[in-house]
Design an enzyme around this catalytic site. Structure first.
Site, PDB file in Angstrom:
ATOM      1  N   ILE A  54     -90.877  92.754   6.858  1.00 45.35           N
ATOM      2  CA  ILE A  54     -90.924  94.220   6.889  1.00 45.35           C
ATOM      3  C   ILE A  54     -90.373  94.862   5.619  1.00 45.35           C
ATOM      4  O   ILE A  54     -90.432  96.066   5.453  1.00 45.35           O
ATOM      5  CB  ILE A  54     -90.183  94.802   8.127  1.00 45.35           C
ATOM      6  CG1 ILE A  54     -88.764  94.231   8.219  1.00 45.35           C
ATOM      7  CG2 ILE A  54     -90.972  94.537   9.387  1.00 45.35           C
ATOM      8  CD1 ILE A  54     -87.950  94.823   9.364  1.00 45.35           C
ATOM      9  N   GLY A  55     -89.818  94.061   4.746  1.00 48.79           N
ATOM     10  CA  GLY A  55     -89.320  94.648   3.500  1.00 48.79           C
ATOM     11  C   GLY A  55     -89.157  93.558   2.466  1.00 48.79           C
ATOM     12  O   GLY A  55     -88.824  92.423   2.799  1.00 48.79           O
ATOM     13  N   GLU A  56     -89.426  93.897   1.237  1.00 48.68           N
ATOM     14  CA  GLU A  56     -89.233  92.908   0.193  1.00 48.68           C
ATOM     15  C   GLU A  56     -88.758  93.585  -1.077  1.00 48.68           C
ATOM     16  O   GLU A  56     -89.376  94.521  -1.591  1.00 48.68           O
ATOM     17  CB  GLU A  56     -90.534  92.152  -0.071  1.00 48.68           C
ATOM     18  CG  GLU A  56     -90.488  91.330  -1.354  1.00 48.68           C
ATOM     19  CD  GLU A  56     -91.158  89.987  -1.216  1.00 48.68           C
ATOM     20  OE1 GLU A  56     -92.257  89.963  -0.650  1.00 48.68           O
ATOM     21  OE2 GLU A  56     -90.568  88.988  -1.660  1.00 48.68           O
ATOM     22  N   THR A  58     -86.229  92.774  -4.898  1.00 45.66           N
ATOM     23  CA  THR A  58     -85.891  91.709  -5.829  1.00 45.66           C
ATOM     24  C   THR A  58     -84.743  90.865  -5.288  1.00 45.66           C
ATOM     25  O   THR A  58     -84.598  89.706  -5.630  1.00 45.66           O
ATOM     26  CB  THR A  58     -85.477  92.308  -7.183  1.00 45.66           C
ATOM     27  OG1 THR A  58     -86.409  93.340  -7.503  1.00 45.66           O
ATOM     28  CG2 THR A  58     -85.507  91.270  -8.281  1.00 45.66           C
ATOM     29  N   SER A  60     -83.724  90.725  -1.833  1.00 48.59           N
ATOM     30  CA  SER A  60     -83.766  90.304  -0.440  1.00 48.59           C
ATOM     31  C   SER A  60     -85.165  90.449   0.124  1.00 48.59           C
ATOM     32  O   SER A  60     -86.014  91.131  -0.444  1.00 48.59           O
ATOM     33  CB  SER A  60     -82.811  91.155   0.394  1.00 48.59           C
ATOM     34  OG  SER A  60     -83.410  92.398   0.709  1.00 48.59           O
ATOM     35  N   SER A  61     -85.359  89.753   1.231  1.00 50.42           N
ATOM     36  CA  SER A  61     -86.565  89.980   2.028  1.00 50.42           C
ATOM     37  C   SER A  61     -86.078  90.276   3.431  1.00 50.42           C
ATOM     38  O   SER A  61     -85.126  89.654   3.904  1.00 50.42           O
ATOM     39  CB  SER A  61     -87.446  88.737   2.054  1.00 50.42           C
ATOM     40  OG  SER A  61     -87.888  88.444   0.754  1.00 50.42           O
ATOM     41  N   VAL A  62     -86.714  91.229   4.077  1.00 49.13           N
ATOM     42  CA  VAL A  62     -86.298  91.592   5.432  1.00 49.13           C
ATOM     43  C   VAL A  62     -87.431  91.258   6.402  1.00 49.13           C
ATOM     44  O   VAL A  62     -88.594  91.575   6.146  1.00 49.13           O
ATOM     45  CB  VAL A  62     -85.909  93.084   5.514  1.00 49.13           C
ATOM     46  CG1 VAL A  62     -85.452  93.442   6.931  1.00 49.13           C
ATOM     47  CG2 VAL A  62     -84.805  93.407   4.514  1.00 49.13           C
ATOM     48  N   ASP A 167     -76.937 103.508  -3.933  1.00 47.67           N
ATOM     49  CA  ASP A 167     -78.407 103.423  -3.918  1.00 47.67           C
ATOM     50  C   ASP A 167     -78.973 104.296  -2.800  1.00 47.67           C
ATOM     51  O   ASP A 167     -79.827 103.862  -2.021  1.00 47.67           O
ATOM     52  CB  ASP A 167     -78.834 101.956  -3.764  1.00 47.67           C
ATOM     53  CG  ASP A 167     -80.276 101.718  -4.207  1.00 47.67           C
ATOM     54  OD1 ASP A 167     -80.865 102.610  -4.854  1.00 47.67           O
ATOM     55  OD2 ASP A 167     -80.818 100.642  -3.898  1.00 47.67           O
TER      56      ASP A 167
HETATM   57  P1  ADP Z   1     -83.125  95.662  -0.221  1.00 45.35           P
HETATM   58  O1  ADP Z   1     -81.778  95.366  -0.748  1.00 45.35           O
HETATM   59  O2  ADP Z   1     -84.108  94.580  -0.497  1.00 45.35           O
HETATM   60  O3  ADP Z   1     -83.625  97.027  -0.581  1.00 45.35           O
HETATM   61  P2  ADP Z   1     -82.680  96.762   2.450  1.00 45.35           P
HETATM   62  O4  ADP Z   1     -81.448  96.447   3.210  1.00 45.35           O
HETATM   63  O5  ADP Z   1     -82.771  98.119   1.841  1.00 45.35           O
HETATM   64  O6  ADP Z   1     -82.936  95.608   1.369  1.00 45.35           O
HETATM   65  O7  ADP Z   1     -83.935  96.562   3.378  1.00 45.35           O
HETATM   66  C1  ADP Z   1     -85.245  96.686   2.874  1.00 45.35           C
HETATM   67  C2  ADP Z   1     -86.124  97.401   3.874  1.00 45.35           C
HETATM   68  O8  ADP Z   1     -86.166  96.683   5.094  1.00 45.35           O
HETATM   69  C3  ADP Z   1     -85.619  98.793   4.247  1.00 45.35           C
HETATM   70  O9  ADP Z   1     -86.066  99.767   3.339  1.00 45.35           O
HETATM   71  C4  ADP Z   1     -86.220  98.974   5.621  1.00 45.35           C
HETATM   72  O10 ADP Z   1     -87.563  99.398   5.540  1.00 45.35           O
HETATM   73  C5  ADP Z   1     -86.187  97.571   6.188  1.00 45.35           C
HETATM   74  N1  ADP Z   1     -84.971  97.387   6.995  1.00 45.35           N
HETATM   75  C6  ADP Z   1     -83.742  97.038   6.561  1.00 45.35           C
HETATM   76  N2  ADP Z   1     -82.865  96.978   7.580  1.00 45.35           N
HETATM   77  C7  ADP Z   1     -83.558  97.331   8.688  1.00 45.35           C
HETATM   78  C8  ADP Z   1     -83.213  97.482  10.072  1.00 45.35           C
HETATM   79  N3  ADP Z   1     -81.981  97.237  10.517  1.00 45.35           N
HETATM   80  N4  ADP Z   1     -84.186  97.868  10.923  1.00 45.35           N
HETATM   81  C9  ADP Z   1     -85.432  98.092  10.488  1.00 45.35           C
HETATM   82  N5  ADP Z   1     -85.817  97.963   9.216  1.00 45.35           N
HETATM   83  C10 ADP Z   1     -84.897  97.588   8.314  1.00 45.35           C
HETATM   84 MG    MG Z   2     -83.013  98.912  -0.036  1.00 45.61          MG
END
Ligand code: ADP
Ligand code: MG
Ligand code: ZN
Length: 504
Positions: A54-56, A58, A60-62, A167
């Protein structure tokens, strides 16, 4: 890394949900990423079925993961897999922020953390959310007011603990429109104030060396202002000061956000320095200035959201930098333009700020925190209501009485304007920052992300009755001088939130 800071085997969930029993529509790439994650941290498979990415970024990947709970119910989680090259203290600090301040006051909490060797996965409750870019044109003024209120609440909370997020931007402030819930995420760049209560944030200040230079942070970290210098200067005259890399951020903003400012440094050379600067008030950069040591100051975040004191590398940066970013978000939401400032480097970002807040005012504020900023042309400070209403299409453009505003002011963001000169980077002094770019007309049929609405439904969404308080707060959040800038706690007491603060 020190395993005491990362709990490895604390499960509140059970069940053995094997992966890959259901193949959904996810791409091959995502599938193979999920498989590598299971391989890197095998204990995840005992607990989670990882469904999607759901997120990527540089760093981390989520992933979205589902777990079967003890009572048989299923719950969804966000699994943040940090890149293995992150500094252990950096990882531990991110986790400590979440555990100490998270789970309340609109700050995301943490449920578990898994680690195997240098792979760390932070497990948070999953929060469904909408991307601002997708909803900005349909937001009502009341929603915007609530959004900013809840963001300020999160900021007041973390600032009380001496945490500077660094940020703040919509991608890191999740908004669930239906449930009207909000959550601040991503403490991956957070730092502590001088009196922070978080031990690990204090430790971060001591980090000056990358543990494993897998990708060269040194190269990426040093060159905020450099590209503007190399353009005009004979690069062989450049001096590599060989200063210690500031890794207190653990990761560099330029590394995060792509190649914009990345550059390979020239081999070390020395120049014979004349004694005095000869370029003051000229449009070039003299050797003295080229040879100046770059100031080491924390520089994190995304250029368009960075405060003036961050952009000018002021070494004393506090919680006020997050407040500025909140101001940029409010400006974006009130004007219907996202992102508002779109700059690939810090000088362009500074030029864009001057365009809105005035060049004289910016120069004066920078002087107050010890930075000399030059601007070759005077740019007037804009009236914020006029600006926002013009960008929303509620007023005719000041440049052109006939053309609808949205065609003359650019479709989305404040696109790159020429750079101002700053301190040693005076390369831009010959160029002139222009006011809002003219005639960046949308291509026909292109959907503007602005809230422009010719059919007049703006009324229903409250955009014809935005109170002065909103622009007054905006003006206080975007105070160029961090020492007089309103704090998050003060902002919550602002008349704009009169009804809301009473009820909490
Ligand atoms: P990065 O350091 O890579 O930016 P983030 O912690 O901001 O990592 O997470 C990246 C994206 O993942 C977020 O912008 C959001 O869309 C999704 N995400 C992060 N944490 C959650 C969460 N607890 N629930 C749903 N989506 C999340
Ligand atoms: Mg972020
Ligand atoms: Zn000079």
């Amino acid at each position: 890394m020190d395993s005491s800071v990362v709990c490895t085997e604390s499960f509140r969930v059970d069940g053995c949900i094997k992966s890959a029993n259901k193949k959904s529509k996810i791409s091959r790439d995502v599938e193979s990423d999920i498989e590598s994650l299971y391989r890197a941290v095998p204990q995840l498979a005992k607990t989670f079925r990882i469904i999607d990415k759901i997120g990527e970024g540089t760093f981390s990947s989520v992933y979205l993961g589902e777990a079967r709970m003890r009572d048989g119910s299923r719950d969804v989680f966000a699994l943040k897999h940090l890149i293995p090259t992150s500094h252990p203290t950096r990882i531990a600090a991110e986790l400590q922020c979440l555990t100490v301040v998270g789970g309340r006051e609109n700050v995301m909490g943490v449920e578990y953390c898994f680690r195997k060797e240098d792979h760390v996965v932070i497990v948070m409750p999953y929060m469904e959310h909408q991307a601002i870019i997708d909803i900005i044109s349909s937001l009502s003024f009341e929603e915007v007011r609530l959004y900013i209120y809840h963001l300020l609440k999160a900021l007041r909370h973390i600032h009380q603990f001496g945490i500077i997020h660094r940020d703040i931007k919509p991608n890191n402030f999740l908004y669930n429109r239906k449930a009207k819930t909000f959550a601040l995420v991503d403490f991956g760049l957070a730092q502590g104030t001088a009196d922070t209560q978080l031990e690990l944030l204090k430790d971060l200040m001591g980090i000056r060396k990358a543990p494993r230079p897998v990708f060269s942070e040194r190269n990426l970290n040093n060159c905020t202002l450099a590209p503007s210098i190399t353009k005009l200067a004979n690069t062989s005259e450049l001096v590599n000061t060989g200063k210690p890399t500031d890794l207190s951020n653990g990761r560099s903003a330029s590394a995060r956000r792509g190649p914009a400012t990345a550059r390979t440094p020239k081999p070390q050379q020395t120049v014979h320095q004349p004694l005095t600067c000869t370029c003051f008030h000229t449009d070039r950069v003299c050797n003295v200035c080229l040879a100046r040591k770059q100031q080491v100051a924390p520089r994190a975040g995304t250029p368009g959201f960075r405060a003036p004191e961050v952009l000018t590398k002021c070494p004393h940066q506090g919680t006020a930098i997050d407040v500025w970013s909140a101001g940029v978000i409010l400006l974006s939401l009130l004007s219907g333009r996202y992102p508002f400032f779109k700059a690939s480097d810090d000088l362009i970002a500074l030029a864009q700020i001057m365009t809105i807040r005035g060049s004289r005012e910016t120069v004066r504020a920078a002087k107050a925190f010890g930075k000399a900023v030059l601007c070759s042309r005077q740019l007037p400070r804009l009236d914020l209501r006029e600006l926002c209403e013009t960008l929303r299409g509620q007023r005719p453009s000041p440049d052109d009485e006939v053309t609808p505003v949205r065609h003359s002011l650019g479709a989305k963001s404040l696109e790159e304007t020429p750079r101002p000169a700053q301190e040693r980077g005076k390369a831009g002094a010959g160029e002139t920052p222009s006011p809002l770019p003219k005639s960046q007309a949308e291509t026909p049929g292109e959907k503007a992300s602005s809230g422009v609405d010719c059919t007049g439904t703006g009324d229903e969404r409250g955009w014809d009755g935005v109170p002065d308080e909103a622009y007054d707060l905006l003006d206080r959040l975007l105070d160029l001088n961090p020492t007089s800038r309103i704090t998050a706690a003060q902002a919550l007491q602002h008349p704009l939130f009169k009804d809301l603060e009473k009820s909490t």
